[in-house]
Design a protein around this motif. Structure first.
Motif, PDB file in Angstrom:
ATOM      1  N   THR A   1      71.533  -4.184  19.901  1.00 43.66           N
ATOM      2  CA  THR A   1      70.728  -3.061  19.405  1.00 43.66           C
ATOM      3  C   THR A   1      70.231  -3.306  17.992  1.00 43.66           C
ATOM      4  O   THR A   1      69.197  -2.780  17.598  1.00 43.66           O
ATOM      5  CB  THR A   1      71.514  -1.715  19.430  1.00 43.66           C
ATOM      6  OG1 THR A   1      72.536  -1.750  18.452  1.00 43.66           O
ATOM      7  CG2 THR A   1      72.079  -1.406  20.787  1.00 43.66           C
ATOM      8  N   THR A   2      70.996  -4.129  17.221  1.00 40.79           N
ATOM      9  CA  THR A   2      70.635  -4.361  15.817  1.00 40.79           C
ATOM     10  C   THR A   2      70.066  -5.761  15.573  1.00 40.79           C
ATOM     11  O   THR A   2      69.903  -6.173  14.429  1.00 40.79           O
ATOM     12  CB  THR A   2      71.856  -4.131  14.905  1.00 40.79           C
ATOM     13  OG1 THR A   2      72.911  -5.015  15.308  1.00 40.79           O
ATOM     14  CG2 THR A   2      72.344  -2.693  14.962  1.00 40.79           C
TER      15      THR A   2
ATOM     16  N   LYS B   1      67.092  -8.717  15.629  1.00 36.66           N
ATOM     17  CA  LYS B   1      65.690  -8.666  15.190  1.00 36.66           C
ATOM     18  C   LYS B   1      64.864  -7.964  16.271  1.00 36.66           C
ATOM     19  O   LYS B   1      64.971  -8.302  17.453  1.00 36.66           O
ATOM     20  CB  LYS B   1      65.190 -10.102  14.980  1.00 36.66           C
ATOM     21  CG  LYS B   1      63.784 -10.182  14.457  1.00 36.66           C
ATOM     22  CD  LYS B   1      63.388 -11.626  14.225  1.00 36.66           C
ATOM     23  CE  LYS B   1      61.959 -11.720  13.754  1.00 36.66           C
ATOM     24  NZ  LYS B   1      61.568 -13.084  13.436  1.00 36.66           N
ATOM     25  N   ASN B   2      64.088  -6.964  15.876  1.00 38.08           N
ATOM     26  CA  ASN B   2      63.275  -6.148  16.793  1.00 38.08           C
ATOM     27  C   ASN B   2      64.103  -5.341  17.794  1.00 38.08           C
ATOM     28  O   ASN B   2      63.578  -4.853  18.791  1.00 38.08           O
ATOM     29  CB  ASN B   2      62.245  -7.005  17.564  1.00 38.08           C
ATOM     30  CG  ASN B   2      61.303  -7.737  16.632  1.00 38.08           C
ATOM     31  OD1 ASN B   2      60.866  -7.181  15.621  1.00 38.08           O
ATOM     32  ND2 ASN B   2      61.013  -8.986  16.933  1.00 38.08           N
ATOM     33  N   GLY B   3      65.419  -5.205  17.530  1.00 40.35           N
ATOM     34  CA  GLY B   3      66.283  -4.413  18.409  1.00 40.35           C
ATOM     35  C   GLY B   3      65.939  -2.936  18.311  1.00 40.35           C
ATOM     36  O   GLY B   3      65.319  -2.492  17.339  1.00 40.35           O
ATOM     37  N   PRO B   4      66.345  -2.144  19.317  1.00 48.17           N
ATOM     38  CA  PRO B   4      65.960  -0.728  19.361  1.00 48.17           C
ATOM     39  C   PRO B   4      66.479   0.124  18.193  1.00 48.17           C
ATOM     40  O   PRO B   4      65.913   1.169  17.897  1.00 48.17           O
ATOM     41  CB  PRO B   4      66.533  -0.233  20.696  1.00 48.17           C
ATOM     42  CG  PRO B   4      67.569  -1.230  21.089  1.00 48.17           C
ATOM     43  CD  PRO B   4      67.154  -2.526  20.491  1.00 48.17           C
TER      44      PRO B   4
ATOM     45  N   ILE C   1      66.722  -0.950  14.959  1.00 47.46           N
ATOM     46  CA  ILE C   1      66.210  -1.406  13.654  1.00 47.46           C
ATOM     47  C   ILE C   1      65.284  -0.392  12.960  1.00 47.46           C
ATOM     48  O   ILE C   1      65.485  -0.103  11.772  1.00 47.46           O
ATOM     49  CB  ILE C   1      65.546  -2.804  13.768  1.00 47.46           C
ATOM     50  CG1 ILE C   1      66.601  -3.868  14.122  1.00 47.46           C
ATOM     51  CG2 ILE C   1      64.814  -3.185  12.500  1.00 47.46           C
ATOM     52  CD1 ILE C   1      67.691  -4.101  13.082  1.00 47.46           C
ATOM     53  N   PRO C   2      64.306   0.199  13.653  1.00 47.03           N
ATOM     54  CA  PRO C   2      63.440   1.155  12.935  1.00 47.03           C
ATOM     55  C   PRO C   2      64.208   2.320  12.300  1.00 47.03           C
ATOM     56  O   PRO C   2      63.951   2.680  11.146  1.00 47.03           O
ATOM     57  CB  PRO C   2      62.473   1.652  14.025  1.00 47.03           C
ATOM     58  CG  PRO C   2      62.450   0.548  15.039  1.00 47.03           C
ATOM     59  CD  PRO C   2      63.840  -0.022  15.034  1.00 47.03           C
TER      60      PRO C   2
ATOM     61  N   VAL D   1      66.703  -5.191   5.812  1.00 50.78           N
ATOM     62  CA  VAL D   1      66.325  -6.355   6.635  1.00 50.78           C
ATOM     63  C   VAL D   1      65.662  -7.390   5.724  1.00 50.78           C
ATOM     64  O   VAL D   1      65.034  -7.042   4.726  1.00 50.78           O
ATOM     65  CB  VAL D   1      65.379  -5.997   7.816  1.00 50.78           C
ATOM     66  CG1 VAL D   1      66.053  -5.089   8.824  1.00 50.78           C
ATOM     67  CG2 VAL D   1      64.088  -5.374   7.334  1.00 50.78           C
TER      68      VAL D   1
ATOM     69  N   GLY E   1      62.954 -10.299   9.254  1.00 59.49           N
ATOM     70  CA  GLY E   1      63.185  -9.140  10.119  1.00 59.49           C
ATOM     71  C   GLY E   1      64.616  -9.035  10.628  1.00 59.49           C
ATOM     72  O   GLY E   1      64.925  -8.211  11.486  1.00 59.49           O
ATOM     73  N   GLU E   2      65.502  -9.881  10.074  1.00 60.99           N
ATOM     74  CA  GLU E   2      66.922  -9.857  10.482  1.00 60.99           C
ATOM     75  C   GLU E   2      67.675  -8.851   9.615  1.00 60.99           C
ATOM     76  O   GLU E   2      67.444  -8.759   8.413  1.00 60.99           O
ATOM     77  CB  GLU E   2      67.569 -11.238  10.307  1.00 60.99           C
ATOM     78  CG  GLU E   2      66.957 -12.347  11.146  1.00 60.99           C
ATOM     79  CD  GLU E   2      67.371 -12.320  12.610  1.00 60.99           C
ATOM     80  OE1 GLU E   2      68.272 -11.529  12.965  1.00 60.99           O
ATOM     81  OE2 GLU E   2      66.782 -13.079  13.391  1.00 60.99           O
TER      82      GLU E   2
END
Length: 197
Positions: A39-40, A42-45, A47-48, A59, A63-64
């Motif tokens: 979930t966490t 890169k681009n995981g749900p 992150i936003p 990050v 993006g990590e």
């Protein structure tokens, strides 16, 4: 009838060692930490929402997620830890529940969840197994494994329910103060009992 078994413990108590051995023995182990990493990633749900809660500098340029920075925040601030858990835990549960439904048709399923009791997920389990060590061993292992100071290790340990309390609430206990062979023997005894229940 196949069972759902909650597997928990404290940080650096040896839960991963138990999980790995259970997997070698052919059991399905669903690891909450692995789902958390998904979930966490890169681009995981998650992150936003994490960026919104903790700021864009949580990050890096690639993006990590900066896990060390996030860790130093949440292990020293209960409100921030709660905020992160409110973002990540529903996503983890959704993924785990889907896999649990799939695997329970074929055999026993272990749910490897560090915060099993803290999140009330023990209520979903037929049995709960806690892996435990004494506090000094926990601190020694954690400082060596994660390259932490004693103070940082203690902050992480103190962020969880005391191991003694988890042990009292459990159906089964695995004492990991000895050798790995001694731990394996206890797991073997538990799985033999499980198969005959």
């Amino acid at each position: 009838m196949y069972k759902i078994i909650g597997l928990t413990g404290g940080i650096a108590s040896g839960k991963t060692t138990v999980s790995d051995y259970l997997k070698k023995r052919g059991y399905v182990v669903l690891d909450a930490d692995a789902y958390s990493k998904k979930t966490t990633a890169k681009n995981g749900p998650a992150i936003p929402a994490i960026i919104e809660a903790f700021g864009a500098d949580i990050v890096d340029e690639a993006g990590e997620l900066d896990r060390k920075k996030l860790g130093s925040i949440i292990f020293n601030d209960a409100d921030k830890r709660r905020e992160l858990n409110e973002i990540v835990h529903p996503l983890i549960r959704e993924m785990m529940n889907a896999d649990e439904e799939k695997y329970i048709q074929k055999g026993h399923v272990f749910l490897d969840i560090p915060l099993l009791f803290e999140n009330g997920l023990n209520e979903r389990c037929d049995y709960v197994v806690t892996v435990f060590v004494d506090r000094d061993t926990q601190i020694k292992r954690l400082t060596a494994r994660n390259d932490l100071t004693v103070e940082e290790a203690e902050a992480r340990i103190n962020s969880q329910m005391p191991l003694t309390e988890k042990v009292q609430k459990s159906d089964f206990r695995l004492d990991n103060n000895g050798t790995v062979e001694m731990l394996y023997e206890q797991i073997d005894r538990f799985t033999e009992d499980l198969e005959s229940m």
